[in-house]
Design a protein around this motif. Structure first.
Motif, short mmCIF file in Angstrom:
data_model
loop_
_atom_site.label_atom_id
_atom_site.label_comp_id
_atom_site.label_asym_id
_atom_site.label_seq_id
_atom_site.Cartn_x
_atom_site.Cartn_y
_atom_site.Cartn_z
N SER A 24 1.50 22.07 6.53
CA SER A 24 0.45 21.83 7.53
C SER A 24 -0.90 22.41 7.11
O SER A 24 -1.95 21.84 7.42
N LEU A 25 -0.88 23.53 6.39
CA LEU A 25 -2.16 24.11 5.97
C LEU A 25 -2.85 23.21 4.94
O LEU A 25 -4.07 23.00 5.00
N SER A 84 -6.33 21.38 5.45
CA SER A 84 -7.38 21.56 4.44
C SER A 84 -7.86 20.22 3.89
O SER A 84 -9.06 20.05 3.62
N LEU A 85 -6.92 19.30 3.75
CA LEU A 85 -7.28 17.95 3.30
C LEU A 85 -8.25 17.33 4.31
O LEU A 85 -9.30 16.78 3.93
N ALA A 86 -7.90 17.43 5.59
CA ALA A 86 -8.77 16.88 6.64
C ALA A 86 -10.14 17.55 6.60
O ALA A 86 -11.18 16.89 6.75
N PHE A 87 -10.14 18.86 6.37
CA PHE A 87 -11.40 19.62 6.36
C PHE A 87 -12.31 19.15 5.23
O PHE A 87 -13.53 18.98 5.43
N SER A 107 1.00 29.01 15.92
CA SER A 107 0.59 30.17 15.12
C SER A 107 -0.35 31.03 15.95
O SER A 107 -1.02 30.53 16.86
N LYS A 108 -0.36 32.33 15.65
CA LYS A 108 -1.24 33.22 16.39
C LYS A 108 -2.68 33.10 15.91
O LYS A 108 -3.62 33.35 16.63
N ALA A 139 -7.01 26.90 11.42
CA ALA A 139 -6.07 25.91 10.90
C ALA A 139 -4.87 25.70 11.83
O ALA A 139 -3.87 25.12 11.42
N SER A 140 -4.96 26.15 13.05
CA SER A 140 -3.88 25.91 14.03
C SER A 140 -4.00 24.49 14.57
O SER A 140 -4.99 23.79 14.31
N ALA A 141 -3.01 24.08 15.36
CA ALA A 141 -3.07 22.76 15.98
C ALA A 141 -4.27 22.70 16.93
O ALA A 141 -4.95 21.67 17.04
#
Lengths: 432, 460
Positions: free
Chosen positions: B94-95, B99-102, B127-128, B132-134
């Motif tokens: 997911s990270l 990052s790809l989207a970013f 995630s806390k 990069a969380s949902a």
């Protein structure tokens, strides 16, 4: 028979050794058969200008990383010839370049001003000479602290005398003069850029170099406050571009007696537009003052990149505070605009510079001019792609040949730290 | 003999099979794409190469690490390819997906990045960390709608995600900007109840109240804004990229220096900084100038005046001249015992960029000269700065103490009385505030803010 057998064993042994050795040598060197994926590469380029502009670096040797915040074409020393007034946040000084016999020389004007954003030449005290008002950021980098000032440098026979006429404010980006209350003296409009907080003020001239501050708007990121009679009622109004995620154009209608009515003239939800300045000019030649908005500031990113909505926007003044927006250029990372008749055809053209085009390409434009066809249809022509990181541009006749030239300053805060320039001029040599 | 031959044939066939597999893998490998440019940071070539070597035969995480290295240095296009490969190797990474989207987002391909953020939302586990969380992906999605001026779509996205404070802010802001301040206030107040000091929500509340014509409350919000802090980030781009930026190259080495500095190993810091400056010397990398300034501060701690002066001279030769350099140059002359020159430089620095230590240096000097007037003036300036810093930091009692000191030292300074008024008003002591503002105006009739506050209090 036995010899043949030994020979076979020896051969096989040799192969058993040679094959891995050869493979070890050859296979890692084999190129991949996959084609190299295409790397996305944005940025904007344009056809080369048909007008010839000869590049002239006013200071041939670049020292360190130049941080020029503003250039203007003006007769600073009153000799009747145009000079280039420069604010410099690397040297923390204001100076000007003057031309003598084809050679440009820099003359120091004011030193020890912390990150000057703009210098305004005006006779504030009415004694017949030009004083200098400096908009002091206090820090060129993003900073929300109360470190801005307006400093007035009074022109005297003994030199300039410093007066702090506004402090205890956040970073000040622009000061423009005008008699707003109609009492015959020079008042000032002030853009407090700040960072997360800022605003628009006007300073009422009380005489004896005392100025009373009045707040017009509480909003962060005000860059420029052009002053003109926008509603054609005979007094001076103030406009302001508010950035920092807000992206709003404001007008402050002068009601007389020091009273203003603020109105939001335009806004966009696009927080990322990156409004970078505001210029008042009669672009369509209809006798009223329009506004020109360069947009392309995305310094909030560690590595800025041109965006599809960057460029230059023209706000046509339709009267009664109605401004119609039209996009007239898509130059990536546009940071500054200046208006002049560059091709000498009687209408107003526009020069633009880019701070954050895609500089990892060497062909992307850092300086362009927009040719006006007389009906406000603009064609973008590339003037240069070097130097890069240009933040400020001005237009004026630098060599006294009657044609408008272009001059720009570089603010080198972002990678790549290459193709550096401090103050560069493009001398107009007419059509090819 | 036949047995040996058979054994060797088996070995050779095995070798050939392995080599075939190896060659096929080699010919079909994904080759990391590195930027074809001259780097300003001379360390980057090797660092990128070793990241690429690890990625070439590595797993999704190795490609992600390569992508992060590239992204941290601003090579969005090359980083995008690395993250794309990381996602191919592990579609649940997911990270890498975020990052790809970013990368696509920051290079201006808005629609395409939105599609990638949607995919990130699907696969991101709770995630806390907000970055990069949902929630962050949803926020970026909403921001992309804003970038396309699709206000209704943005409002829907932010409203659905308004448990995430940045989304709540954007939602409320859209309401305020479209003339629905009353609708926005419950959201604004909900967040301010949880984070009372939030600068962005306080500013939004001020605008909402202005729109509703509740001007005294709007004014109170404007005053509170001065004492608020940027505690809820609204743009995560730098937060996301900065850690990657510090992971390789000169920035990484600078982190080492900072650690040494924290541990007060000044000799080691000086050695390290000098090494880095040698590396950067042929370049125009901005870090060169920042590192030089760091070295000047190290040399000050080592009390090496000559080294400071040599470095300042070098900085000046490179066109740099600022208050900090003046202050350090003055400190060097003070170390050498040339106090006249030191004070001359310090006064110039104070004119440009006043700060508490500088005024205290000057006060100490004037005290040693037996000039009590100038000493108190400098101590007064220091007290005024302490007063402001405490006030803006919402430490009102500390600010009050600083005001008391400043009033004794520089009683004719209008600013002291203005801030005294501000502090007293904030503490609810309106009569005292009015008196302080009146004194400020008496001393400086052009103090617009004091005049406004005084008139407003007169109307209370």
């Amino acid at each position: 028979m036995q010899n043949r057998g030994f020979g076979q064993v020896a051969l096989l042994l040799l192969l058993a050794v040679v094959i891995p050795l050869a493979a070890w040598k050859v296979i890692p060197a084999l190129p991949t058969l996959r084609s190299r994926p295409e790397v996305y590469s944005g940025g904007t380029t344009y056809p080369q200008s048909e007008m010839v502009f000869r590049k002239l670096s006013l200071e041939p040797e670049v020292r360190g990383l130049p941080l020029v915040t503003n250039v203007q074409v003006a007769d600073v020393d009153g000799d009747g010839r145009q000079d280039v007034l420069v604010c410099d946040a690397q040297r923390n000084a204001v100076s000007y370049f003057k031309e003598d016999g084809g050679t440009w020389t820099e003359v120091p004007l004011i030193q020890d001003v912390a990150a000057p954003a703009h210098a305004t030449l005006v006779d504030v005290d009415g004694d017949g000479d030009q004083d200098v008002i400096v908009s002091v950021l206090g820090n060129i980098m993003p900073d929300d602290n109360v470190i801005g000032r307006v400093e007035l440098f009074e022109n005297t026979d003994e030199g300039f005398i410093r007066h702090v006429i506004l402090d205890d404010v956040r970073r000040v980006a622009d000061v423009q003069p005008g008699d707003f209350d109609g009492d015959g003296d020079v008042d000032l409009a002030v853009a407090v850029f700040g960072y997360a907080r800022g605003g628009v003020l006007w300073l009422e001239n009380l005489g004896d170099l005392q100025f009373l501050d009045h707040e017009l708007l509480n909003a962060p990121g005000t860059i420029h406050v052009p002053v003109a009679d926008f509603d054609d009622d005979g007094d001076l109004d103030i406009t302001a571009i508010v950035t920092q995620d807000e992206e709003e154009l404001w007008g402050f209608e002068n009601l007389g007696g020091g009273e203003f009515r603020g109105r939001r003239l335009w806004m966009t939800e696009n927080f990322d537009l990156g409004s970078a300045g505001l210029v008042a000019a009669d672009l369509d030649g209809d006798g009223d003052q329009d506004l020109i908005l360069p947009a392309g500031d995305n310094l909030e990113d560690l590595d800025a990149y041109p965006q599809p909505y960057h460029g230059c926007y023209w706000f046509e003044n339709r009267g009664d505070w109605d401004f119609q927006i039209a996009r007239i250029s898509d130059l990536g990372g546009t940071y500054s605009a200046a208006v002049g008749d560059l091709d000498g055809d009687g209408d107003q053209d526009v020069a633009l510079v880019s701070m954050t085009n895609n500089w990892y390409r060497t062909d992307t434009a850092s300086v362009v001019w927009l040719e006006n066809d007389g009906h406000q249809q603009f064609t973008t022509w590339q003037v240069d792609s070097d130097p890069i990181h240009l933040i400020t541009v001005a237009v004026g006749d630098l060599n006294g040949d009657g044609q408008d030239d272009i001059v720009a300053g570089g603010l080198n805060l972002r990678k790549p730290f290459q193709r550096l320039g401090r103050v560069t001029a493009w001398i107009n040599e007419g059509k090819k | 003999m036949q047995g040996v031959i058979r054994l060797l044939l088996v070995v050779i066939l095995g070798e050939l099979a392995y080599c075939g597999y190896w060659a096929a893998a080699q010919l079909g490998r994904y080759e990391p794409v590195l930027p074809q440019v001259v780097h300003d940071d001379p360390l980057l070539d090797n660092e990128f190469k070793s990241l690429a070597d690890a990625a070439r035969w590595g797993n999704s995480l190795d490609w992600q690490t390569l992508g992060e290295g590239l992204l941290g240095q601003g090579f969005y296009g090359e980083a995008e390819l690395a993250f794309r490969r990381a996602v191919e190797l592990n579609p649940e990474n997911s990270l890498a997906q975020f990052s790809l989207a970013f990368c696509i987002d920051r290079t201006g391909r808005v629609d395409e990045s939105s599609r990638e953020y949607l995919r990130a939302i699907e696969i991101t586990k709770p995630s806390k960390s907000p970055v990069a969380s949902a929630d962050h992906s949803r926020y970026q999605l909403g921001r992309n709608a804003l970038r396309k001026e699709q206000a209704a779509e943005a409002e829907r996205i932010f409203h659905e995600a308004d448990a995430f404070y940045p989304s709540a802010y954007q939602y409320a802001k859209l309401l305020v900007r479209s003339g629905r301040a009353a609708e926005a206030l419950p959201t604004i107040d909900r967040v301010l109840e949880a984070v009372p000091n939030s600068l962005k929500f306080t500013a939004l509340r001020m605008h909402a109240l202005e729109q509703l014509g509740r001007l005294p409350e709007a004014h109170a919000a404007a005053r509170k804004l001065e004492r608020s802090e940027y505690v809820i980030p609204m743009d995560f781009s730098s937060n996301f990229v900065t850690p990657y930026n510090k992971r390789i190259g000169i920035q990484k080495e600078e982190e080492v220096c900072e650690q040494l500095w924290t541990e007060k190993h000044f000799d080691a810091v000086a050695r390290k900084l000098n090494e880095l400056l040698v590396i950067l010397e042929p370049t125009s990398n901005m870090q060169k100038y920042a590192l030089r300034l760091s070295l000047i501060k190290v040399e000050y701690n080592r009390r090496d005046a000559d080294a400071i002066l040599a470095l300042v001279e070098r900085a000046n030769a490179d066109g740099d001249s600022d208050a900090e350099l003046l202050q350090m140059e003055g400190a060097a002359y003070a170390i050498k015992g040339n106090m006249d020159r030191a004070v001359e430089l310090w006064l110039r620095a104070a004119l440009m960029s006043p700060n508490i230590p500088l005024h205290e240096f000057l006060a100490k000097y004037y005290d040693e000269q037996g000039d009590a007037v100038k000493r108190d003036e400098q101590l007064g300036y220091a007290a005024v700065l302490k007063m402001k810093v405490s006030y803006w930091g919402n430490e009102l009692e500390a600010a009050r103490e600083a005001v008391a000191a400043a009033k004794k030292l520089v009683p004719e300074n209008a600013t002291v009385w203005f801030y005294s008024g501000e502090i007293e008003q904030s503490l609810g002591n309106l009569d005292q505030a009015r008196t302080d503002y009146a004194r400020c105006i008496e001393l400086d009739p052009s103090h617009g803010r004091a005049l406004r506050e005084y008139r407003l209090l007169e109307g209370v």
